[in-house]
Motif scaffolding. Structure first.
Motif, PDB file in Angstrom:
ATOM      1  N   PHE A 132       0.852  -1.189   0.000  1.00 37.52           N
ATOM      2  CA  PHE A 132       0.000   0.000   0.000  1.00 37.52           C
ATOM      3  C   PHE A 132       0.888   1.239   0.000  1.00 37.52           C
ATOM      4  O   PHE A 132       2.085   1.187   0.292  1.00 37.52           O
ATOM      5  N   SER A 262      -2.320  -2.530  -3.238  1.00 36.18           N
ATOM      6  CA  SER A 262      -3.741  -2.880  -3.213  1.00 36.18           C
ATOM      7  C   SER A 262      -4.573  -1.778  -2.572  1.00 36.18           C
ATOM      8  O   SER A 262      -5.795  -1.788  -2.651  1.00 36.18           O
ATOM      9  N   LEU A 263      -3.877  -0.826  -1.920  1.00 33.32           N
ATOM     10  CA  LEU A 263      -4.589   0.302  -1.301  1.00 33.32           C
ATOM     11  C   LEU A 263      -3.743   1.566  -1.406  1.00 33.32           C
ATOM     12  O   LEU A 263      -2.519   1.516  -1.237  1.00 33.32           O
ATOM     13  N   THR A 265      -3.975   5.308   0.456  1.00 32.06           N
ATOM     14  CA  THR A 265      -4.708   6.229   1.330  1.00 32.06           C
ATOM     15  C   THR A 265      -4.132   7.628   1.141  1.00 32.06           C
ATOM     16  O   THR A 265      -2.940   7.800   0.902  1.00 32.06           O
ATOM     17  N   LYS A 283     -10.442   9.590  -8.758  1.00 29.95           N
ATOM     18  CA  LYS A 283     -11.075   8.306  -9.078  1.00 29.95           C
ATOM     19  C   LYS A 283     -11.592   8.282 -10.518  1.00 29.95           C
ATOM     20  O   LYS A 283     -11.558   7.252 -11.183  1.00 29.95           O
ATOM     21  N   LYS A 287      -7.910   5.796 -14.042  1.00 30.35           N
ATOM     22  CA  LYS A 287      -7.886   4.623 -14.932  1.00 30.35           C
ATOM     23  C   LYS A 287      -7.263   4.934 -16.301  1.00 30.35           C
ATOM     24  O   LYS A 287      -6.794   4.036 -16.988  1.00 30.35           O
ATOM     25  N   PRO A 295      -6.214  -0.147  -7.527  1.00 28.25           N
ATOM     26  CA  PRO A 295      -6.350  -0.409  -6.091  1.00 28.25           C
ATOM     27  C   PRO A 295      -7.512   0.391  -5.501  1.00 28.25           C
ATOM     28  O   PRO A 295      -8.077   1.258  -6.168  1.00 28.25           O
ATOM     29  N   THR A 296      -7.847   0.101  -4.246  1.00 28.18           N
ATOM     30  CA  THR A 296      -8.788   0.960  -3.514  1.00 28.18           C
ATOM     31  C   THR A 296      -8.087   2.287  -3.247  1.00 28.18           C
ATOM     32  O   THR A 296      -6.910   2.317  -2.897  1.00 28.18           O
ATOM     33  N   ILE A 297      -8.811   3.386  -3.436  1.00 28.61           N
ATOM     34  CA  ILE A 297      -8.243   4.709  -3.132  1.00 28.61           C
ATOM     35  C   ILE A 297      -9.190   5.393  -2.158  1.00 28.61           C
ATOM     36  O   ILE A 297     -10.380   5.533  -2.443  1.00 28.61           O
ATOM     37  N   GLU A 298      -8.677   5.779  -0.983  1.00 35.33           N
ATOM     38  CA  GLU A 298      -9.563   6.394   0.014  1.00 35.33           C
ATOM     39  C   GLU A 298      -8.798   7.381   0.897  1.00 35.33           C
ATOM     40  O   GLU A 298      -7.564   7.405   0.896  1.00 35.33           O
TER      41      GLU A 298
END
Ligand SMILES: [Zn+2]
Length: 319
Positions: A132, A262-263, A265, A283, A287, A295-298
């Motif tokens: 991450f 995979s993440l 932050t 977001k 792409k 990955p997850t983006i937060e």
């Protein structure tokens, strides 16, 4: 069994913050002061006093403290244990030597973004994740990356200086580091005014009757003003913010391509004060720039305490 505690320190050019925490990340006390910049000695005395004060406030004795973990604004010299924060007038502060002499405790130092990544892994959204990246969008732009469970450091401790990734071939804007085309020169809080002026010129909007244009051309625009105008519905401010979001997506796309996390932050004051406006265009656009799986983006759940958590994690991970 005796409970264990750690002191976490967050050294910023503006604020000096300290906290005492147990191993679960529950803070027993927290203090913050404006960073004193007169000299190395003044700064080190302030930090020493603040650590003593916060342990008293936490009702924890110094003997119960396992160590002091520090995330500092860079650059830092990991081998010498010295810090020379870009926005502090004092350089080569012998932090690790001085503090170990004063407290007789192990002292752990990382730059603030790497410390943030360690905090995310121990206490935040990246528990149990091997890959991450933590990114801070603030006065500057920085990051910390774990790849295969290992915090990337590099030969001098600067393996994740992502704010200086090149996002503009033509290098229209100059970065604080002196080079051109770097991500931070376009999207960091400090450089928002430059970016707004550049955007207005590029799009021929100098004559448009808008508070965005007026304040940019009279050098009064700030990051906060721009985002506030976007929140108030200014179409022009929104366009600028979305263009910045595209550039953020380019930077983040490069990170995804290089580290395959995979993440991701995101923290830092600019992102934390404008979560929606910052996250949405990233977001939408990321792409277009990635070859690897998305990955997850937060936003980081540790918010503006992530560096303090990082300092505390630096102590406990070394037990
Ligand atoms: Zn740069």
């Amino acid at each position: 069994m005796r409970e264990k505690f750690a002191v976490g320190v967050d050294i910023g050019a503006t604020n000096l913050r300290v906290a005492v925490s147990d191993k679960k990340g529950i803070f027993r006390g927290e203090l913050s002061e404006r960073t004193l910049k007169d000299s190395s000695e003044v700064f080190l005395d302030q930090l020493t006093n603040l650590i003593v004060k916060v342990t008293k406030k936490s009702k924890v004795r110094l003997e119960e403290i396992e160590g002091i973990g520090i995330g500092s604004a860079g650059p830092i010299d990991l081998k010498k244990g010295e810090i020379s924060p870009t926005n502090l007038p004092i350089k080569n502060i012998p932090l690790v030597n001085e503090l170990s002499g004063r407290f007789d405790l192990p002292i752990y130092l990382q730059n603030d973004c790497n410390a943030g990544a360690v905090g995310e892994k121990w206490f935040g959204a990246a528990k149990n994740l091997a890959n991450f990246v933590y990114i801070t969008l603030s006065t500057g732009i920085g990051g910390g990356a774990y790849v295969d469970n290992k915090l990337l450091l590099g030969k001098d401790g600067n393996a994740c200086e992502i704010g200086h990734l090149v996002i503009d071939l033509e290098g229209k804007l100059k970065c604080g580091c002196g080079k051109r085309g770097h991500w931070e020169a376009y999207c960091s809080g400090r450089n928002v005014p430059n970016f707004v002026r550049y955007w207005i010129e590029k799009n021929g909007k100098e004559k448009v009757d808008s508070p965005v244009v007026k304040s940019a051309l009279s050098n009064e625009i700030t990051s906060k003003k721009l985002f506030d105008m976007a929140k108030d519905g200014s179409k022009l401010a929104l366009e600028v913010v979305e263009e910045m979001g595209k550039l953020n997506a380019m930077g983040i796309g490069s990170i995804i391509n290089a580290y395959d996390p995979s993440l991701i932050t995101i923290g830092g004051s600019l992102a934390l004060h404008n979560e929606e406006l910052v996250l949405k265009p990233i977001k939408q656009n990321v792409k277009n720039y990635i070859r690897n799986r998305l990955p997850t983006i937060e936003i980081t759940p540790l918010k503006n305490k992530i560096v303090l958590y990082g300092g505390i994690a630096l102590v406990f991970q070394n037990e």
